[in-house]
Design a protein around this motif. Structure first.
Motif, PDB file in Angstrom:
ATOM      1  N   ALA A  86       0.832  -1.202   0.000  1.00 17.26           N
ATOM      2  CA  ALA A  86       0.000   0.000   0.000  1.00 17.26           C
ATOM      3  C   ALA A  86       0.867   1.253   0.000  1.00 17.26           C
ATOM      4  N   TYR A  87       2.011   1.194   0.669  1.00 17.94           N
ATOM      5  CA  TYR A  87       2.961   2.321   0.635  1.00 17.94           C
ATOM      6  C   TYR A  87       3.406   2.605  -0.799  1.00 17.94           C
ATOM      7  N   LEU A  88       3.818   1.563  -1.506  1.00 18.34           N
ATOM      8  CA  LEU A  88       4.256   1.761  -2.890  1.00 18.34           C
ATOM      9  C   LEU A  88       3.121   2.296  -3.752  1.00 18.34           C
ATOM     10  N   ALA A  89       1.909   1.770  -3.539  1.00 16.60           N
ATOM     11  CA  ALA A  89       0.756   2.236  -4.316  1.00 16.60           C
ATOM     12  C   ALA A  89       0.428   3.689  -3.989  1.00 16.60           C
ATOM     13  N   ALA A  90       0.548   4.065  -2.714  1.00 16.74           N
ATOM     14  CA  ALA A  90       0.249   5.439  -2.303  1.00 16.74           C
ATOM     15  C   ALA A  90       1.196   6.434  -2.961  1.00 16.74           C
ATOM     16  N   GLU A  91       2.405   5.989  -3.273  1.00 16.39           N
ATOM     17  CA  GLU A  91       3.368   6.862  -3.941  1.00 16.39           C
ATOM     18  C   GLU A  91       3.108   6.963  -5.446  1.00 16.39           C
ATOM     19  N   ARG A  92       2.202   6.127  -5.970  1.00 19.27           N
ATOM     20  CA  ARG A  92       1.902   6.158  -7.411  1.00 19.27           C
ATOM     21  C   ARG A  92       0.518   6.703  -7.730  1.00 19.27           C
ATOM     22  N   VAL A  93      -0.421   6.511  -6.818  1.00 23.36           N
ATOM     23  CA  VAL A  93      -1.829   6.670  -7.177  1.00 23.36           C
ATOM     24  C   VAL A  93      -2.162   8.083  -7.646  1.00 23.36           C
ATOM     25  N   LEU A  94      -1.558   9.108  -7.051  1.00 27.25           N
ATOM     26  CA  LEU A  94      -1.939  10.473  -7.401  1.00 27.25           C
ATOM     27  C   LEU A  94      -1.564  10.838  -8.835  1.00 27.25           C
ATOM     28  N   HIS A  95      -0.463  10.273  -9.346  1.00 30.71           N
ATOM     29  CA  HIS A  95      -0.046  10.651 -10.692  1.00 30.71           C
ATOM     30  C   HIS A  95      -0.272   9.557 -11.737  1.00 30.71           C
ATOM     31  N   VAL A  96      -0.755   8.383 -11.321  1.00 31.90           N
ATOM     32  CA  VAL A  96      -0.982   7.293 -12.274  1.00 31.90           C
ATOM     33  C   VAL A  96      -2.462   7.074 -12.553  1.00 31.90           C
ATOM     34  N   LEU A  97      -3.305   7.257 -11.537  1.00 32.34           N
ATOM     35  CA  LEU A  97      -4.705   6.838 -11.663  1.00 32.34           C
ATOM     36  C   LEU A  97      -5.449   7.576 -12.768  1.00 32.34           C
ATOM     37  N   GLY A  98      -5.219   8.868 -12.899  1.00 30.99           N
ATOM     38  CA  GLY A  98      -5.918   9.614 -13.944  1.00 30.99           C
ATOM     39  C   GLY A  98      -7.339   9.989 -13.574  1.00 30.99           C
ATOM     40  N   ALA A  99      -7.671   9.904 -12.288  1.00 30.46           N
ATOM     41  CA  ALA A  99      -9.001  10.264 -11.803  1.00 30.46           C
ATOM     42  C   ALA A  99      -8.871  10.614 -10.328  1.00 30.46           C
ATOM     43  N   PRO A 100      -9.688  11.540  -9.838  1.00 25.99           N
ATOM     44  CA  PRO A 100      -9.650  11.836  -8.407  1.00 25.99           C
ATOM     45  C   PRO A 100     -10.173  10.652  -7.620  1.00 25.99           C
ATOM     46  N   ALA A 101      -9.582  10.393  -6.474  1.00 22.90           N
ATOM     47  CA  ALA A 101     -10.009   9.273  -5.642  1.00 22.90           C
ATOM     48  C   ALA A 101      -9.936   9.672  -4.178  1.00 22.90           C
ATOM     49  N   GLU A 102     -10.939   9.277  -3.436  1.00 26.12           N
ATOM     50  CA  GLU A 102     -10.958   9.475  -1.990  1.00 26.12           C
ATOM     51  C   GLU A 102     -10.023   8.451  -1.346  1.00 26.12           C
ATOM     52  N   TRP A 103      -9.163   8.896  -0.455  1.00 32.06           N
ATOM     53  CA  TRP A 103      -8.277   7.974   0.272  1.00 32.06           C
ATOM     54  C   TRP A 103      -9.027   7.465   1.493  1.00 32.06           C
ATOM     55  N   GLN A 104      -9.194   6.147   1.579  1.00 29.75           N
ATOM     56  CA  GLN A 104      -9.997   5.559   2.642  1.00 29.75           C
ATOM     57  C   GLN A 104      -9.163   4.635   3.521  1.00 29.75           C
ATOM     58  N   PRO A 105      -8.950   5.006   4.786  1.00 30.17           N
ATOM     59  CA  PRO A 105      -8.254   4.099   5.704  1.00 30.17           C
ATOM     60  C   PRO A 105      -9.125   2.889   6.033  1.00 30.17           C
ATOM     61  N   VAL A 106      -8.524   1.716   6.009  1.00 33.66           N
ATOM     62  CA  VAL A 106      -9.206   0.483   6.419  1.00 33.66           C
ATOM     63  C   VAL A 106      -8.203  -0.386   7.165  1.00 33.66           C
ATOM     64  N   LEU A 107      -8.711  -1.253   8.028  1.00 35.99           N
ATOM     65  CA  LEU A 107      -7.861  -2.229   8.710  1.00 35.99           C
ATOM     66  C   LEU A 107      -7.828  -3.503   7.882  1.00 35.99           C
ATOM     67  N   ALA A 108      -6.710  -3.768   7.262  1.00 37.76           N
ATOM     68  CA  ALA A 108      -6.619  -4.915   6.358  1.00 37.76           C
ATOM     69  C   ALA A 108      -6.965  -6.225   7.058  1.00 37.76           C
ATOM     70  N   ARG A 109      -6.588  -6.351   8.315  1.00 39.09           N
ATOM     71  CA  ARG A 109      -6.827  -7.611   9.026  1.00 39.09           C
ATOM     72  C   ARG A 109      -8.308  -7.902   9.222  1.00 39.09           C
ATOM     73  N   GLU A 110      -9.165  -6.872   9.063  1.00 41.45           N
ATOM     74  CA  GLU A 110     -10.602  -7.057   9.208  1.00 41.45           C
ATOM     75  C   GLU A 110     -11.306  -7.235   7.864  1.00 41.45           C
ATOM     76  N   LEU A 111     -10.544  -7.299   6.780  1.00 36.17           N
ATOM     77  CA  LEU A 111     -11.144  -7.457   5.454  1.00 36.17           C
ATOM     78  C   LEU A 111     -11.474  -8.904   5.138  1.00 36.17           C
ATOM     79  N   GLY A 112     -10.923  -9.828   5.902  1.00 35.58           N
ATOM     80  CA  GLY A 112     -11.195 -11.238   5.662  1.00 35.58           C
ATOM     81  C   GLY A 112      -9.934 -12.034   5.424  1.00 35.58           C
ATOM     82  N   ALA A 113     -10.130 -13.288   5.076  1.00 31.35           N
ATOM     83  CA  ALA A 113      -9.005 -14.223   4.957  1.00 31.35           C
ATOM     84  C   ALA A 113      -8.080 -13.899   3.797  1.00 31.35           C
ATOM     85  N   GLY A 114      -8.545 -13.098   2.844  1.00 25.46           N
ATOM     86  CA  GLY A 114      -7.723 -12.804   1.674  1.00 25.46           C
ATOM     87  C   GLY A 114      -6.641 -11.778   1.911  1.00 25.46           C
ATOM     88  N   ALA A 115      -6.683 -11.089   3.055  1.00 24.67           N
ATOM     89  CA  ALA A 115      -5.705 -10.035   3.318  1.00 24.67           C
ATOM     90  C   ALA A 115      -4.361 -10.633   3.712  1.00 24.67           C
TER      91      ALA A 115
END
Length: 221
Positions: free
Chosen positions: A22-51
């Motif tokens: 997520a750190y690496l992605a956070a350093e790319r998202v603002l200049h790569v995505l090409g669209a405005p995006a809301e930054w949303q904090p989440v606890l990965a450990r609560e997302l389920g077994a796939g995290a």
């Protein structure tokens, strides 16, 4: 139309400060995505077994290979040499409560960037409030307010609620990017989401171009 991109379409970048991906992605998202995006904090450990817990390595060699690959990617992005926090993985709950508070006052992006860099460029342990306060100070968040917010049950509940909403939307791990109803998860989530934005925009752009008169149309040949 469902899935089409408009200026009103909701887009979000989901992150947990404990994740080096997520750190690496956070350093790319603002200049790569090409669209405005809301930054949303989440606890990965609560997302389920796939995290990814970053603690399930089968042996020390496997862990070393993972670390080396993340370090290589950071270098390829032109970032500072990656410095692993100790302990790693760390419990991000405290830092993520502060990220949730930062979101409530419009400081999500600068706080997240500062905290990520504290952890993975500075090797700081974000379980320690002093390092979280340093990241908060970098974006002019008052330490007294930060300390108070970090202890509030309501802030912890907001974080859990946001995580549950993300999981229901299809976010199974971080980093993840949502463009309208499409969710892209994993290390290439930013690039895959950016490709989707270009794909859904192109017919609209082509239509607008076809309906736009050429400048000086009377002289066009």
């Amino acid at each position: 139309m469902a899935g089409s991109f408009t200026a009103e379409a909701t887009s979000a970048f989901y992150f947990d400060l404990a994740s080096p991906l997520a750190y690496l992605a956070a350093e790319r998202v603002l200049h790569v995505l090409g669209a405005p995006a809301e930054w949303q904090p989440v606890l990965a450990r609560e997302l389920g077994a796939g995290a990814e817990p970053f603690s399930a390595f089968r042996c020390e060699d496997e862990e070393d290979i993972f670390h080396a690959e993340i370090e290589r990617r950071a270098q390829a992005q032109g970032l500072q040499p990656l410095k692993w926090p100790s302990p790693f993985p760390f419990d991000s709950a405290l830092a993520m409560r502060v990220a949730t508070y930062a979101k409530s006052i419009g400081r999500t992006v600068p706080f997240a960037q500062a905290a990520f860099r504290q952890a993975f460029a500075g090797g700081a342990d974000l379980e320690q409030i002093d390092f979280v306060l340093i990241a908060a100070a970098a974006c002019e968040m008052h330490p007294t307010a930060v300390l108070g917010a970090a202890k509030l049950r309501s802030v912890a509940e907001q974080l859990s609620a946001a995580t549950a909403l993300a999981a229901r939307a299809g976010v199974t791990d971080v980093p993840a990017v949502r463009i309208a109803e499409r969710v892209f998860v994993g290390e290439r989530s930013v690039e895959d989401a950016a490709a989707h934005v270009r794909e859904v925009r192109s017919p609209e752009d082509a239509g607008r171009a076809a309906n736009t008169p050429h400048a000086g149309g009377a002289q066009a040949r």
